[in-house]
Design a protein around this motif. Structure first.
Motif, PDB file in Angstrom:
ATOM      1  N   GLN A 127     -13.291  -5.375   6.708  1.00 53.26           N
ATOM      2  CA  GLN A 127     -12.328  -4.281   6.706  1.00 53.26           C
ATOM      3  C   GLN A 127     -10.953  -4.875   6.929  1.00 53.26           C
ATOM      4  N   GLY A 128      -9.977  -4.386   6.185  1.00 52.65           N
ATOM      5  CA  GLY A 128      -8.650  -4.965   6.280  1.00 52.65           C
ATOM      6  C   GLY A 128      -7.540  -3.952   6.330  1.00 52.65           C
ATOM      7  N   ASN A 129      -6.412  -4.427   6.842  1.00 50.65           N
ATOM      8  CA  ASN A 129      -5.178  -3.670   6.932  1.00 50.65           C
ATOM      9  C   ASN A 129      -4.169  -4.393   6.046  1.00 50.65           C
ATOM     10  N   ILE A 130      -3.723  -3.723   4.996  1.00 48.82           N
ATOM     11  CA  ILE A 130      -2.843  -4.320   4.008  1.00 48.82           C
ATOM     12  C   ILE A 130      -1.441  -3.741   4.183  1.00 48.82           C
ATOM     13  N   ALA A 131      -0.451  -4.627   4.331  1.00 47.55           N
ATOM     14  CA  ALA A 131       0.933  -4.203   4.535  1.00 47.55           C
ATOM     15  C   ALA A 131       1.661  -4.088   3.210  1.00 47.55           C
ATOM     16  N   VAL A 132       2.418  -3.012   3.062  1.00 45.77           N
ATOM     17  CA  VAL A 132       3.278  -2.825   1.892  1.00 45.77           C
ATOM     18  C   VAL A 132       4.598  -3.530   2.217  1.00 45.77           C
ATOM     19  N   ILE A 133       4.927  -4.590   1.461  1.00 44.16           N
ATOM     20  CA  ILE A 133       6.161  -5.338   1.707  1.00 44.16           C
ATOM     21  C   ILE A 133       7.258  -5.033   0.708  1.00 44.16           C
ATOM     22  N   GLU A 134       6.898  -4.361  -0.377  1.00 45.54           N
ATOM     23  CA  GLU A 134       7.877  -3.911  -1.375  1.00 45.54           C
ATOM     24  C   GLU A 134       7.496  -2.510  -1.802  1.00 45.54           C
ATOM     25  N   SER A 135       8.478  -1.662  -1.972  1.00 49.77           N
ATOM     26  CA  SER A 135       8.176  -0.304  -2.433  1.00 49.77           C
ATOM     27  C   SER A 135       7.998  -0.329  -3.941  1.00 49.77           C
ATOM     28  N   LYS A 136       7.378   0.744  -4.469  1.00 53.06           N
ATOM     29  CA  LYS A 136       7.102   0.848  -5.912  1.00 53.06           C
ATOM     30  C   LYS A 136       8.367   0.831  -6.758  1.00 53.06           C
ATOM     31  N   GLY A 137       9.419   1.362  -6.258  1.00 51.53           N
ATOM     32  CA  GLY A 137      10.552   1.470  -7.152  1.00 51.53           C
ATOM     33  C   GLY A 137      11.784   1.644  -6.488  1.00 51.53           C
TER      34      GLY A 137
END
Length: 137
Positions: A127-137
């Protein structure tokens, strides 16, 4: 993000190329990654090295997250439980999104081996926790 872009991102990772990893499914909150099991990926007892099993879980968790939030992700942490030794022809990791937030995505992954006859054997769960480092747009 689509399958072609995800495959391009995977191909840009030198370690993924070294292992010969390939993305076989990608979309709708799920991803599947495979690695052919070969002698140089084994440990001293003839089982797939735990680092290779962890690699498969780590990358597949992040790829699954990418199906819902796009590129610009990095694993911020994951846990893995090895259930049995990994032996067979192919190591297959299948991950799915549990919850996608604005800055974090939680995913879970099953890592199995596939025998020459096509039988799958579950060898690890993660199980993992994934960080968003860039937004989609």
């Amino acid at each position: 993000m689509d399958l072609d872009l995800a495959r391009k991102i995977l191909a840009e990772q030198p370690f993924s190329r070294l292992l010969g990893a390939r993305l076989t499914a990608f979309g709708d909150g799920e991803a599947t990654l495979e690695v052919d099991i070969r002698p140089e990926l084994l440990q001293q007892y003839g089982f797939v090295h735990g680092g290779v099993v962890s690699y498969a879980a780590d990358n597949t968790l992040t790829l699954a997250a990418g199906t819902v939030v796009g590129p610009g992700l990095i694993t911020s942490g994951f846990t893995i439980d090895y259930l049995r030794p990994a032996t067979g022809e192919v190591l297959r990791a299948h991950a799915e999104v549990v919850r996608a937030g604005r800055t974090r995505v939680v995913c879970r992954c099953d890592v199995s081996t596939v025998s020459v006859d096509g039988d799958e054997t579950l060898c690890a769960v993660a199980q993992g926790n994934i960080a968003v480092i860039e937004s989609k747009g």
